[in-house]
Write a protein that holds these residues in place. Structure first.
Motif, PDB file in Angstrom:
ATOM      1  N   ARG A   8      32.586  88.117 -37.976  1.00  0.00           N
ATOM      2  CA  ARG A   8      33.367  86.881 -38.099  1.00  0.00           C
ATOM      3  C   ARG A   8      32.485  85.649 -38.289  1.00  0.00           C
ATOM      4  O   ARG A   8      32.999  84.552 -38.553  1.00  0.00           O
ATOM      5  N   ASN A   9      31.196  85.805 -38.178  1.00  0.00           N
ATOM      6  CA  ASN A   9      30.294  84.672 -38.398  1.00  0.00           C
ATOM      7  C   ASN A   9      30.079  84.381 -39.877  1.00  0.00           C
ATOM      8  O   ASN A   9      29.574  83.319 -40.243  1.00  0.00           O
ATOM      9  N   LEU A  10      30.445  85.334 -40.728  1.00  0.00           N
ATOM     10  CA  LEU A  10      30.306  85.135 -42.166  1.00  0.00           C
ATOM     11  C   LEU A  10      31.412  84.211 -42.687  1.00  0.00           C
ATOM     12  O   LEU A  10      32.537  84.239 -42.191  1.00  0.00           O
ATOM     13  N   LYS A  11      31.100  83.414 -43.699  1.00  0.00           N
ATOM     14  CA  LYS A  11      32.068  82.460 -44.228  1.00  0.00           C
ATOM     15  C   LYS A  11      33.146  83.120 -45.090  1.00  0.00           C
ATOM     16  O   LYS A  11      34.275  82.674 -45.125  1.00  0.00           O
ATOM     17  N   GLY A  12      32.766  84.157 -45.817  1.00  0.00           N
ATOM     18  CA  GLY A  12      33.709  84.773 -46.739  1.00  0.00           C
ATOM     19  C   GLY A  12      34.075  86.177 -46.329  1.00  0.00           C
ATOM     20  O   GLY A  12      34.715  86.406 -45.300  1.00  0.00           O
ATOM     21  N   ALA A  13      33.658  87.157 -47.162  1.00  0.00           N
ATOM     22  CA  ALA A  13      33.930  88.561 -46.862  1.00  0.00           C
ATOM     23  C   ALA A  13      33.296  88.927 -45.524  1.00  0.00           C
ATOM     24  O   ALA A  13      32.168  88.507 -45.232  1.00  0.00           O
ATOM     25  N   PHE A  14      34.008  89.714 -44.703  1.00  0.00           N
ATOM     26  CA  PHE A  14      33.483  90.000 -43.358  1.00  0.00           C
ATOM     27  C   PHE A  14      33.662  91.457 -42.915  1.00  0.00           C
ATOM     28  O   PHE A  14      33.211  91.840 -41.844  1.00  0.00           O
TER      29      PHE A  14
ATOM     30  N   ARG B 119      29.522  86.689 -49.996  1.00  0.00           N
ATOM     31  CA  ARG B 119      29.123  87.868 -49.218  1.00  0.00           C
ATOM     32  C   ARG B 119      27.597  87.930 -49.120  1.00  0.00           C
ATOM     33  O   ARG B 119      26.888  87.408 -49.982  1.00  0.00           O
ATOM     34  N   PRO B 120      27.091  88.579 -48.078  1.00  0.00           N
ATOM     35  CA  PRO B 120      25.637  88.636 -47.903  1.00  0.00           C
ATOM     36  C   PRO B 120      24.930  89.558 -48.881  1.00  0.00           C
ATOM     37  O   PRO B 120      23.762  89.336 -49.222  1.00  0.00           O
ATOM     38  N   GLU B 121      25.591  90.617 -49.344  1.00  0.00           N
ATOM     39  CA  GLU B 121      24.994  91.555 -50.289  1.00  0.00           C
ATOM     40  C   GLU B 121      26.007  91.836 -51.398  1.00  0.00           C
ATOM     41  O   GLU B 121      27.199  91.985 -51.127  1.00  0.00           O
ATOM     42  N   PRO B 122      25.562  91.920 -52.651  1.00  0.00           N
ATOM     43  CA  PRO B 122      26.484  92.125 -53.784  1.00  0.00           C
ATOM     44  C   PRO B 122      27.287  93.415 -53.631  1.00  0.00           C
ATOM     45  O   PRO B 122      26.756  94.446 -53.191  1.00  0.00           O
ATOM     46  N   LEU B 123      28.515  93.347 -54.036  1.00  0.00           N
ATOM     47  CA  LEU B 123      29.403  94.497 -53.904  1.00  0.00           C
ATOM     48  C   LEU B 123      28.927  95.706 -54.719  1.00  0.00           C
ATOM     49  O   LEU B 123      28.941  96.843 -54.206  1.00  0.00           O
TER      50      LEU B 123
END
Length: 503
Positions: free
Chosen positions: A68-74, A102-106
């Motif tokens: 939940r600390n991520l701004k977008g995808a979590f 997201r932190p890493e590309p899908l």
């Protein structure tokens, strides 16, 4: 790769940190209970929970993580998340496949999962059809509608999102898992019938705090006092009002002549409410002639029996004056609802004979209102050979020869052979009317209300005899007068407000 069975029922057993059921032990028990209840798979949050659940259930596990600390995808957004879920023995892994930061590309996550863990199924959690178009080239094993309504670009999607299911199956053969905002068994079944391969339900089963909240919210308007409601029935001749308790018993009542202008009718309605309402009254119901939009409380159509009535927003007017949102419905609907409430009959017809003819239909325990509030407008069925012009603008409406106005002009207080002839003619038309409606609606009971009971039992017997002469049914005992009195519509409106407009 393992597969989910067709038409599978998946239970999402998860609690995040800070929730009352957070912890491995509770989620393990919840998962066991879900399997005992017949779940075909479990959706489980956090690797340590997945590991413990896997030890005690024999059905597939869909593993996820949440950050939940991520701004977008979590939901499961990194290779590390994937590694931990695989080590915990998850059979499937769900990835957040929305178009958010997201932190890493899908594509990297898909490639990583497929190359390193080819036996693990991939579920793509999406929010709208554009998400689906983006991930189709990545070839997930399943697409789940989990995040519909939970992103800034899907917040206005319908709940549940059956439309999204139908959209997805038009553009891809990848099986769809319906998930998100499914609260009842009927909704789950409907999702599969709309094209879903499987269905996931979570909150409605596994989050008692939310379940409790839903019940509490539904009861929140019941305050710490007596349950009293005011009901108003605006007819073409009289405007009646009652104060009733939860059982429909009248505590107070009054009536005034229906005024000659819409403005005066509204003023009289508000005055009646003020007179009848007590400090403990938190529920208001209004019954009115005409076609009522039940959702908005607006008069969609009026024949002119109540002047200047079309388009009047009754619900808004009452709410503005009393700060209580009322239930507003057609007067015959309200009368039939009260009849249903008193006699507990789930398939019945109420014909109210007043200034016009009203119809209230109860089918399988629910009021038939129709798409635009026109359900039950039976007085405007055309009677063959009738040439009388109706106030609605049509010619031949049956209410022109069955209404209380017709009775008063042709039968009331009169004697002689001509009157008996009129009674026979009236009875024949009413019998035809009932037979026509019974063939359409197949009700168990027909109640005749309004002014007609004032004409006595002999009049009723004439109607029954006429029915037996024209119908295949030789028993007319299902036709009876309603003995609920002139305040039936007002009492029904009041009870509808207590029942939130539901049966």
């Amino acid at each position: 790769m393992k597969t989910l069975k067709k038409n599978a029922f998946i239970v999402s057993c998860q609690a995040e940190e800070g929730e009352p059921l957070f912890g491995k032990e509770t989620m393990v028990k919840m998962s066991i209970a879900a399997q005992m209840g017949g779940a075909d798979a479990i959706r489980s949050l956090y690797p340590d929970v997945v590991k413990e659940v896997k030890n005690v259930v024999s059905i597939p596990i869909i593993g996820i993580t949440k950050n939940r600390n991520l701004k977008g995808a979590f939901i499961t957004t990194t290779k590390k998340d994937i590694d931990e879920l695989v080590q915990a023995k998850a059979d499937f892994i769900a990835l957040d496949c929305t178009r958010r930061e997201r932190p890493e590309p899908l594509p990297e996550l898909f490639n990583y999962l497929k190359s390193k863990y080819p036996n693990i199924g991939i579920i793509a959690d999406i929010a709208d059809i554009d998400d689906v178009k983006n991930i189709i080239p990545l070839k997930p094993d399943y697409i789940a509608t989990t995040l519909s309504g939970y992103t800034d670009y899907s917040i206005n999607r319908p709940c549940p999102d059956y439309e999204l299911i139908r959209e997805i199956i038009k553009i891809t053969d990848i099986p769809v898992i319906a998930e998100g905002n499914l609260s009842t068994p009927l909704e789950a079944r409907k999702a599969i019938l709309n094209g879903a391969y499987a269905v996931t339900v979570g909150t409605a089963i596994t989050r008692p705090q939310i379940i409790t909240q839903r019940f509490k919210e539904y009861l929140a308007d019941f305050q710490d006092d007596e349950l009293l409601a005011v009901g108003i029935d605006i007819g073409g001749t009289w405007t009646r009002g009652v104060l009733v308790d939860r059982f429909g018993i009248i505590k107070d009542s009054d009536k005034v002549r229906t005024a000659s202008t819409g403005k005066e009718v509204i003023s009289n309605m508000l005055s009646l409410i003020k007179k009848l309402k007590t400090e403990e009254t938190h529920f208001l119901g209004v019954a009115s002639g005409g076609r009522i939009d039940f959702k908005t409380g607006v008069v969609g159509f009026s024949t002119g029996l109540i002047p200047d009535w079309k388009g009047v927003g009754l619900a808004d007017i009452v709410e503005k004056e009393f700060n209580i949102r009322p239930i507003v419905d057609n007067d015959a609907n309200c009368a039939s609802y009260f009849q249903h409430f008193i006699t507990d009959e789930d398939n019945m017809l109420m014909i109210t004979v007043g200034t016009g003819i009203g119809g209230g239909i109860i089918n399988d325990g629910r009021i038939v209102r129709g798409a635009k509030g026109g359900g039950g407008e039976i007085g405007h069925i055309i009677y063959p050979g009738n040439t009388k012009e109706c106030s609605c603008g049509k010619v031949g409406c049956v209410e022109t020869i069955l209404s209380g106005r017709y009775l008063k002009e042709n039968i009331y207080g009169k004697e002689g052979k001509e009157v008996y002839k009129k009674i026979r003619e009236y009875s024949k038309v009413m019998a035809w009317f009932i037979d026509t409606l019974k063939a359409t609606l197949d009700f168990d009971k027909c109640y005749l209300g309004g002014v007609l009971p004032n004409y006595g039992d002999e009049f009723l017997e004439n109607i029954k005899n006429s029915f037996k002469q024209i119908s295949n049914e030789k028993n007319a005992d299902f036709i009876n007068y309603s003995d609920l009195g002139e305040f039936a519509g007002a009492r029904g409106a009041a009870l509808l407000s207590l029942h939130k407009g539901e049966i």
